[in-house]
Design an enzyme around this catalytic site. Structure first.
Site, PDB file in Angstrom:
ATOM      1  N   CYS C 237       0.778  -1.196   0.041  1.00 49.66           N
ATOM      2  CA  CYS C 237       0.180   0.126   0.028  1.00 49.66           C
ATOM      3  C   CYS C 237       0.975   1.153   0.032  1.00 49.66           C
ATOM      4  O   CYS C 237       1.746   1.237   0.861  1.00 49.66           O
ATOM      5  CB  CYS C 237      -0.824  -0.115   1.109  1.00 49.66           C
ATOM      6  SG  CYS C 237      -1.902   1.610   1.400  1.00 49.66           S
ATOM      7  N   CYS C 240       0.305   3.151   3.742  1.00 54.27           N
ATOM      8  CA  CYS C 240       0.568   2.553   5.041  1.00 54.27           C
ATOM      9  C   CYS C 240       1.478   1.477   4.760  1.00 54.27           C
ATOM     10  O   CYS C 240       1.944   1.123   5.782  1.00 54.27           O
ATOM     11  CB  CYS C 240      -0.461   2.049   5.713  1.00 54.27           C
ATOM     12  SG  CYS C 240      -1.320   0.335   5.133  1.00 54.27           S
ATOM     13  N   CYS C 262      -4.762   0.853   0.177  1.00 58.34           N
ATOM     14  CA  CYS C 262      -5.804  -0.226   0.744  1.00 58.34           C
ATOM     15  C   CYS C 262      -7.161   0.302   0.373  1.00 58.34           C
ATOM     16  O   CYS C 262      -7.520   1.143   0.655  1.00 58.34           O
ATOM     17  CB  CYS C 262      -5.434  -0.057   2.397  1.00 58.34           C
ATOM     18  SG  CYS C 262      -4.004  -0.955   3.087  1.00 58.34           S
ATOM     19  N   CYS C 268      -6.143   1.042   6.867  1.00 59.39           N
ATOM     20  CA  CYS C 268      -5.116   1.786   6.266  1.00 59.39           C
ATOM     21  C   CYS C 268      -4.780   2.965   7.278  1.00 59.39           C
ATOM     22  O   CYS C 268      -3.777   3.160   7.780  1.00 59.39           O
ATOM     23  CB  CYS C 268      -5.514   2.342   4.893  1.00 59.39           C
ATOM     24  SG  CYS C 268      -3.961   3.120   4.048  1.00 59.39           S
TER      25      CYS C 268
END
Lengths: 363, 186, 289
Positions: C237, C240, C262, C268
């Protein structure tokens, strides 16, 4: 760097505010009143009542106003309201024989007791735009005559007397109700008729037209089309008899269709039936044609594979509220599913191209 | 009449029936799990839980069969007033109510191959309800659950009908546990 | 809004839905017909899920709605507001705080617990529908446990594409009996279908409710030599840095540049709050939005 945008709630509020403004239109033009819609766009009100399955001209007119003239949206508003209403009881069957007719025509007999009554029909208007109407809607009074209290028996009853039309059995004490029970197939005729009377006018018009053009043609004659008001009565157990609780305007169409006979039964005509709230004759005639087409099995006819003979096809796709909701839902986000397809197609392409390269290298 | 049929319903139906249903649903979703279900004060011999199940789930559209000594005037009146449900023969019942000794399982609807949901739910008032005794396995149960079932063979036979079959609710005081057809017992 | 009953539906309708829910839990994977009501939102927009949520909801619930895994998609916002108005329940965007979660197209990344209920919005509940359009026929197939058509379809995929060409709404077999449509979740989510929470699937327009009790055995259909595979974009992602969550792909500039993030916005956000930062992300600041 990427910062995710979050704005769903604000966007929705702003959209609703804009929608309200658009509905009102230019503020220097007088606002439409519900009474104007009810009185001057009566056929639109009729359609909303018929497909909304709720006989209430005021609410239907309000729905049309709120929906900005979008008929399916207005029908949806009425349906969503209707479903919250408590069910107090069932009425007695309306007696359309004693209808107070505004219009009554038969295509099968030149004349019959009770006479032919044209009523307020578009039929013989020349479809020329009336530019006078753009400026001034005043109309001269229509000629009047003494109301005719003579009885108007159903035209079918004359065929019935000779045994020429197939008799219909009495229906169940309480007919099925697809708004209270999930649709189950095969559906009996009462359930099909309920589905058709609230079906989308355009859909059943197209279906009925297809039968006329040969997709399960059933040779329909309009034995009678009548429009008028009927009393609605309800049996009150505490009183021990039925009382009139109101009046509804109805359009009823009965068609005489191709006859059939068998070794035991001499030939008889068969019939199709349409009954719709309000003045809705296009709908009532369409309904009668489809009703007749859907009766193929009961009448021992061949299944020709025509769409109008396919009960499942007709009943599952005739409801415009179901159809429009599902159709329009594809504009909602689907990016999660689309993403999974993207990955799959990239993988399949990678593998396919990898194979091709290997093949080329081998050749 | 000792017990008025007008009394003993929910005082706040939307909230209380929602609470009751959560207990009933948890019981049906997790066979053998004992949940609290209260709100109704039914006439004897109905338990609080059995009465609560009925007013939560039954109405004009559901036939109820009262087995054996549950088929008494006070119970009939209470059910009729509180739910409007018709009292019917065992074969037509969506809900069957009684003690284990009173209920004849052989006449009850087990559903059809196309509509296995058209089957009876059997509410059995038990003198005791505890998480010991028979071993339960199947959907809703992580490893095994235990419940003091009043019989084994009947439930074993019922499970072999799956996806047809009866679904059982056991009630005692203000508590409920369930045994759907999907549970295998030993 | 006092004109309407708690959670909008009248009590008789709730009883009818509740009876259907109980039968659906008793026969996992079987689609119970129910007399779906016309809701004040369009068919296809979650009317089945809304009716199920309304029938299971209690005043003490904490309600979460996601669409595509996100709490802030417009239809999720709209449904959340509906229950705020009609049931006056507390709502949340935090998966772990929620007691009832209504979802469209995703299962949250955070494993759900026995105290939670997951309600799915389902467009077409019948897994065989696109192979056989007739309801009369598909009902017979389920009755006879005749799923040959489905196996033929998956096999034809393999012969045409070298793989099973179904990426979402991937059919599953429940407790060795009913073939079930898990709703259009990406097949990445299929392995989560066996979980401690109660799962209820509501299809309003199609008038069906079905369910998976906790820990129900759910198997994604496959072949021994072509086993089921839960897939996702092969990236971390961007916000994150998570490498094990399902990702959305975004086009971020005119040259077609991509980034992945995400789909589960709460997951997230929670990771970023704990200090995880992806390659294209910034450390999370309070009130950054």
């Amino acid at each position: 760097m990427y910062v995710a945008v979050k704005g769903g709630e604000k966007a929705i509020d702003a959209a609703h505010a804009w929608l309200a403004e658009e509905r009102r239109g230019p503020v220097d033009v007088a606002e439409l009143s519900v009474d104007q819609i009810k009185g001057q766009l009566k056929l639109a009100v009729n359609r909303v009542m018929a497909e909304g399955s709720l006989y209430d001209p005021d609410l239907a007119a309000l729905a049309i106003k709120q929906a900005r003239g979008d008929m399916i949206e207005a029908i949806f508003l009425i349906r969503a309201y209707r479903t919250t209403l408590p069910r107090i009881g069932g009425s007695a069957p309306v007696d359309t024989e004693s209808m107070s007719c505004d219009r009554r025509v038969s295509a099968t007999f030149k004349d019959a007791p009770g006479g032919q009554v044209l009523g307020p029909t578009f039929d013989y208007t020349h479809r020329l735009l009336d530019f006078k109407l753009a400026a001034d809607g005043d109309v001269p009074n229509a000629p009047e005559r003494q109301s005719d209290d003579s009885s108007k028996p159903h035209i079918m009853s004359y065929l019935d007397r000779e045994g020429l039309i197939q008799p219909e059995p009495e229906g169940a004490e309480s007919p099925p109700d697809l708004t209270r029970e999930p649709l189950e197939l095969p559906a009996d005729r009462a359930l099909r008729l309920q589905s058709l009377t609230r079906a989308d006018e355009g859909f059943i018009l197209g279906m009925a037209y297809s039968t006329q053009r040969g997709y399960a043609r059933n040779h329909a004659f309009v034995a009678e089309l009548r429009i008028g008001t009927c009393a609605v009565e309800m049996y009150i157990p505490e009183l021990g008899f039925a009382i009139e609780i109101g009046e509804v305007e109805l359009t009823e169409c009965e068609t005489v269709n191709q006859f059939q006979g068998s070794k035991t039964e001499p030939p008889q005509f068969t019939r199709g039936y349409g009954l719709v709230f309000g003045m809705s004759e296009r709908k009532a005639i369409s309904m009668a044609l489809i009703d007749r087409a859907l009766r193929w099995e009961e009448l021992g006819e061949d299944n020709l594979g025509a769409p109008a003979q396919d009960e499942e096809f007709v009943l599952y796709h005739a409801d415009n509220i179901q159809a429009t909701g599902f159709l329009e839902h594809i504009k909602l986000p689907h990016y999660v599913d689309f993403q999974s397809e993207l990955e799959l197609i990239r993988k399949l392409r990678r593998e396919a191209m990898g194979c091709n390269q290997q093949q080329e290298a081998a050749e | 009449m000792e017990h008025s049929s007008l009394a003993g319903g929910f005082t706040d139906p939307p909230q209380e029936s929602a609470q009751a249903f959560r207990g009933i649903m948890r019981a049906m979703a997790c066979p053998g799990t004992i949940c609290d279900v209260a709100g109704a004060v039914p006439p004897a011999p109905l338990s609080v839980a059995a009465g609560t199940v009925l007013i939560t789930l039954a109405d004009h559209d559901t036939g109820i069969h009262l087995a054996g000594h549950y088929n008494v005037q006070a119970v009939r009146d209470w059910i009729t007033f509180q739910t409007g449900a018709p009292l019917v023969d065992a074969t037509d019942a969506q809900f069957v109510l009684g003690t284990w000794e009173d209920i004849d399982l052989s006449n009850l609807a087990v559903g059809t191959a196309e509509y296995p949901d058209r089957s009876a739910t059997v509410i059995v008032d038990l003198p005791v309800l505890k998480a010991e005794g028979a071993t339960l396995k199947g959907p809703g149960i992580r490893d095994v659950a235990r419940l003091n079932l009043p019989d084994l063979e009947a439930f074993r036979r019922n499970a072999t009908l799956f996806p047809l079959g009866l679904d059982f609710m056991f009630t005692c005081g203000a508590r409920i546990a369930a045994l759907p057809r999907s549970t295998k017992v030993s | 809004m006092t004109d309407y009953n708690f959670a909008y539906l009248d009590e008789q309708t709730k009883r009818m839905i509740r009876r259907a829910i109980l039968k659906s839990l008793a026969i996992p994977g079987y689609q119970v017909p129910f007399a779906s009501r016309e809701m004040p939102m369009p068919y296809g927009w979650g009317t089945g899920g809304v009716q199920v949520s309304a029938a299971v909801m209690i005043q003490e619930d904490v309600f979460k709605v996601i669409d595509q895994g996100a709490d802030d998609t417009t239809n999720a916002v709209s449904i959340r507001r509906f229950f705020e108005r009609t049931a006056d329940v507390e709502t949340t965007e935090t998966t772990t705080d929620a007691t009832v979660i209504q979802t469209r197209h995703r299962i949250p990344e955070e494993p759900l617990t026995a105290d939670q209920i997951l309600v799915y919005q389902v467009p077409i509940p019948e897994p065989l529908r696109f192979l056989e359009p007739s309801e009369v026929e598909t009902r017979k197939m389920h009755a006879l446990e005749d799923y040959g058509l489905m196996h033929v379809k998956l096999y034809e995929d393999i012969s045409a594409h070298g793989a099973i060409a179904t990426a979402y709404a991937y059919p599953v077999e429940v407790e060795g009996r009913y073939v079930m449509d898990p709703s259009p979740i990406p097949k990445f989510d299929n392995p989560k279908l066996s979980m401690p929470a109660i799962q209820i699937f509501g299809a309003g327009r199609e008038q069906r409710i079905y369910a998976l009790p906790p820990y129900t055995q759910v198997v994604s259909l496959d072949f021994e030599d072509y086993p089921f595979e839960a897939t996702k974009a092969d990236h971390p992602c961007g916000l994150c840095g998570s490498t094990d969550s399902y990702l959305d792909e975004l086009i971020v500039d005119d040259t077609g540049g991509r980034m992945f993030m995400c789909s589960d916005t709460d997951y997230c956000g929670a990771r970023r709050a704990k200090g995880h930062v992806g390659a294209e992300g910034t450390p999370l600041q309070e009130n950054a939005v």
